[in-house]
Design a protein around this motif. Sequence first.
Motif, PDB file in Angstrom:
ATOM      1  N   THR A 182     -27.141  94.600  30.288  1.00 28.66           N
ATOM      2  CA  THR A 182     -28.481  94.865  29.750  1.00 28.66           C
ATOM      3  C   THR A 182     -28.838  96.346  29.773  1.00 28.66           C
ATOM      4  N   GLY A 183     -28.507  97.052  30.858  1.00 23.51           N
ATOM      5  CA  GLY A 183     -28.900  98.451  30.974  1.00 23.51           C
ATOM      6  C   GLY A 183     -30.392  98.646  31.004  1.00 23.51           C
ATOM      7  N   ASN A 184     -31.117  97.701  31.545  1.00 22.76           N
ATOM      8  CA  ASN A 184     -32.579  97.775  31.558  1.00 22.76           C
ATOM      9  C   ASN A 184     -33.048  98.872  32.511  1.00 22.76           C
ATOM     10  N   PRO A 185     -33.895  99.802  32.067  1.00 17.72           N
ATOM     11  CA  PRO A 185     -34.315 100.903  32.941  1.00 17.72           C
ATOM     12  C   PRO A 185     -35.254 100.434  34.052  1.00 17.72           C
ATOM     13  N   THR A 186     -35.280 101.209  35.122  1.00 17.60           N
ATOM     14  CA  THR A 186     -36.181 100.969  36.237  1.00 17.60           C
ATOM     15  C   THR A 186     -37.556 101.544  35.911  1.00 17.60           C
ATOM     16  N   PRO A 187     -38.576 101.215  36.698  1.00 19.21           N
ATOM     17  CA  PRO A 187     -39.910 101.787  36.428  1.00 19.21           C
ATOM     18  C   PRO A 187     -39.966 103.304  36.544  1.00 19.21           C
ATOM     19  N   HIS A 188     -39.043 103.930  37.275  1.00 17.03           N
ATOM     20  CA  HIS A 188     -39.057 105.386  37.436  1.00 17.03           C
ATOM     21  C   HIS A 188     -37.999 106.064  36.562  1.00 17.03           C
ATOM     22  N   PHE A 189     -37.559 105.401  35.501  1.00 15.73           N
ATOM     23  CA  PHE A 189     -36.456 105.925  34.698  1.00 15.73           C
ATOM     24  C   PHE A 189     -36.801 107.285  34.074  1.00 15.73           C
ATOM     25  N   LEU A 190     -37.958 107.412  33.460  1.00 16.57           N
ATOM     26  CA  LEU A 190     -38.312 108.664  32.797  1.00 16.57           C
ATOM     27  C   LEU A 190     -38.514 109.802  33.789  1.00 16.57           C
ATOM     28  N   SER A 191     -38.821 109.482  35.042  1.00 17.12           N
ATOM     29  CA  SER A 191     -39.013 110.529  36.052  1.00 17.12           C
ATOM     30  C   SER A 191     -37.694 111.189  36.443  1.00 17.12           C
ATOM     31  N   VAL A 192     -36.590 110.472  36.330  1.00 17.71           N
ATOM     32  CA  VAL A 192     -35.278 111.051  36.628  1.00 17.71           C
ATOM     33  C   VAL A 192     -34.540 111.454  35.351  1.00 17.71           C
ATOM     34  N   CYS A 193     -34.974 110.937  34.216  1.00 18.02           N
ATOM     35  CA  CYS A 193     -34.338 111.275  32.943  1.00 18.02           C
ATOM     36  C   CYS A 193     -34.757 112.670  32.450  1.00 18.02           C
ATOM     37  N   VAL A 223     -36.497 106.106  21.173  1.00 19.92           N
ATOM     38  CA  VAL A 223     -35.446 107.108  21.327  1.00 19.92           C
ATOM     39  C   VAL A 223     -34.133 106.400  21.657  1.00 19.92           C
ATOM     40  N   THR A 224     -33.112 106.662  20.849  1.00 22.38           N
ATOM     41  CA  THR A 224     -31.770 106.100  21.089  1.00 22.38           C
ATOM     42  C   THR A 224     -30.729 107.191  21.273  1.00 22.38           C
ATOM     43  N   ASP A 225     -31.143 108.434  21.370  1.00 20.57           N
ATOM     44  CA  ASP A 225     -30.220 109.552  21.519  1.00 20.57           C
ATOM     45  C   ASP A 225     -29.509 109.447  22.867  1.00 20.57           C
ATOM     46  N   GLN A 226     -28.173 109.486  22.860  1.00 22.58           N
ATOM     47  CA  GLN A 226     -27.405 109.363  24.087  1.00 22.58           C
ATOM     48  C   GLN A 226     -27.594 110.574  25.000  1.00 22.58           C
ATOM     49  N   GLY A 227     -27.976 111.710  24.432  1.00 24.52           N
ATOM     50  CA  GLY A 227     -28.176 112.903  25.237  1.00 24.52           C
ATOM     51  C   GLY A 227     -29.616 113.161  25.589  1.00 24.52           C
ATOM     52  N   ALA A 228     -30.439 112.140  25.548  1.00 23.76           N
ATOM     53  CA  ALA A 228     -31.865 112.334  25.838  1.00 23.76           C
ATOM     54  C   ALA A 228     -32.103 112.693  27.294  1.00 23.76           C
ATOM     55  N   CYS A 229     -31.213 112.268  28.172  1.00 23.24           N
ATOM     56  CA  CYS A 229     -31.385 112.519  29.609  1.00 23.24           C
ATOM     57  C   CYS A 229     -30.451 113.621  30.102  1.00 23.24           C
ATOM     58  N   ALA A 230     -30.142 114.580  29.241  1.00 24.08           N
ATOM     59  CA  ALA A 230     -29.201 115.633  29.628  1.00 24.08           C
ATOM     60  C   ALA A 230     -29.768 116.518  30.743  1.00 24.08           C
ATOM     61  N   ALA A 231     -31.076 116.635  30.847  1.00 26.35           N
ATOM     62  CA  ALA A 231     -31.680 117.484  31.871  1.00 26.35           C
ATOM     63  C   ALA A 231     -31.764 116.808  33.233  1.00 26.35           C
ATOM     64  N   GLY A 232     -31.532 115.513  33.302  1.00 22.25           N
ATOM     65  CA  GLY A 232     -31.637 114.797  34.570  1.00 22.25           C
ATOM     66  C   GLY A 232     -30.319 114.748  35.323  1.00 22.25           C
ATOM     67  N   ASN A 233     -30.398 114.325  36.580  1.00 21.70           N
ATOM     68  CA  ASN A 233     -29.200 114.150  37.396  1.00 21.70           C
ATOM     69  C   ASN A 233     -28.419 112.942  36.885  1.00 21.70           C
ATOM     70  N   PRO A 234     -27.147 113.132  36.486  1.00 17.23           N
ATOM     71  CA  PRO A 234     -26.399 111.999  35.907  1.00 17.23           C
ATOM     72  C   PRO A 234     -26.295 110.793  36.840  1.00 17.23           C
ATOM     73  N   ALA A 235     -26.140 111.035  38.139  1.00 16.58           N
ATOM     74  CA  ALA A 235     -26.022 109.920  39.082  1.00 16.58           C
ATOM     75  C   ALA A 235     -27.331 109.143  39.173  1.00 16.58           C
ATOM     76  N   LEU A 236     -28.452 109.871  39.222  1.00 12.90           N
ATOM     77  CA  LEU A 236     -29.746 109.193  39.297  1.00 12.90           C
ATOM     78  C   LEU A 236     -30.065 108.470  38.002  1.00 12.90           C
ATOM     79  N   VAL A 237     -29.700 109.059  36.869  1.00 15.74           N
ATOM     80  CA  VAL A 237     -29.954 108.408  35.591  1.00 15.74           C
ATOM     81  C   VAL A 237     -29.124 107.136  35.462  1.00 15.74           C
ATOM     82  N   ALA A 238     -27.853 107.186  35.890  1.00 16.11           N
ATOM     83  CA  ALA A 238     -26.998 105.998  35.819  1.00 16.11           C
ATOM     84  C   ALA A 238     -27.538 104.890  36.713  1.00 16.11           C
ATOM     85  N   ALA A 239     -28.021 105.257  37.912  1.00 14.20           N
ATOM     86  CA  ALA A 239     -28.589 104.247  38.807  1.00 14.20           C
ATOM     87  C   ALA A 239     -29.898 103.690  38.257  1.00 14.20           C
ATOM     88  N   ALA A 240     -30.655 104.513  37.538  1.00 17.16           N
ATOM     89  CA  ALA A 240     -31.933 104.063  36.993  1.00 17.16           C
ATOM     90  C   ALA A 240     -31.771 103.152  35.789  1.00 17.16           C
TER      91      ALA A 240
END
Length: 332
Positions: free
Chosen positions: A151-162, A185-202
């Motif tokens: 599913t890849g469903n985001p957590t409630p704090h997804f945008l805060s780490v993205c 937004v469907t851009d795969q690089g939308a979360c380029a400014a965030g920590n990759p590990a935190l984004v993957a966990a979110a």
Amino acid sequence: MASGRPDLKRSFSIIPCFIFVESVLLGAVVLLAYRLEYTDTFPVHMQGFFCYDSTYAKPYPGPEATSRVPPALIYPLVTAGPAITILFGELARAFFPAPTSTVPALREKTIVCGDCCRFSPALRRLVRFLGVYSFGLFTTSIFANAGQVVTGNPTPHFLSVCHPNYTALGCPPPATDKPGPDRYVTDQGACAAGNPALVAAARRAFPCKDAALCAFAVTYTAMYVTLVFRVKGSRLVKPSLCLALLCPAFLVGVVRVAEYRNHWSDVLAGFLTGTAIATFLVTCVVNKFQSRVPLCQRAFRWEGLGPVPAIENPLEKLNSAQSCRAVLVGAT
């Protein structure tokens, strides 16, 4: 038994079956759970999001170790708690057996493998219940992790780490006359400014794995307590104990939602997953923690029911009357 000797049964397949079948299956389940949890063998689905979506814009609650119910507390409890309960129950059953009228009609036998190895019923029950519990625990982890990966469903704090750059993504600022998100937004690089590990966990929110593991542990343990423990003089001891076991699992779900780590839907899905797996294993695999009665004994079990009622057949009456008539004719 009348002779005083233990009830023995010879079997040469119990050890090979345990080593080459059950151990292999358990090892495969553990390996799959490890692959889903700690490796990138199965990539997480990249689900998009709406600009300025308040559902995923909650503040970041910090690492999992800083939670009020961290994994360092949950995992030992779901592992050791049911194991200690089952160990205590089986030891009590072995040293303080129930009266003859309350035990099942079919008693398990001591299995003899070769000339030296003997497996008592208490040992086999303990290994069976703990083995099925271990299998179910890793299976629950597999189901939860597989749901999160698919599913890849985001957590409630997804945008805060993205940390998405809304200007670069073409997201207009929210207007007072047009509340709510308006661009997906469907851009795969939308979360380029965030920590990759935190984004993957979110991106791994549905279902909640901690809730699933807790639900499996408490459901399996509660069913074991209900079906195996025998308490005389009180009808509220076992229900109270089972409810006490369910409370920590419920509190884990509440804390996950209160700390913005999961949605209510994620927690409920985790509860349903763990409960369903525990119910299936207890009902269909370990047969409600009781010894299995062969089908022939279940079909033709007349002990304690009195004499079997006899049904007269009219054809038998006719045949007996004709035979008696033939005898009289032959005698005359």
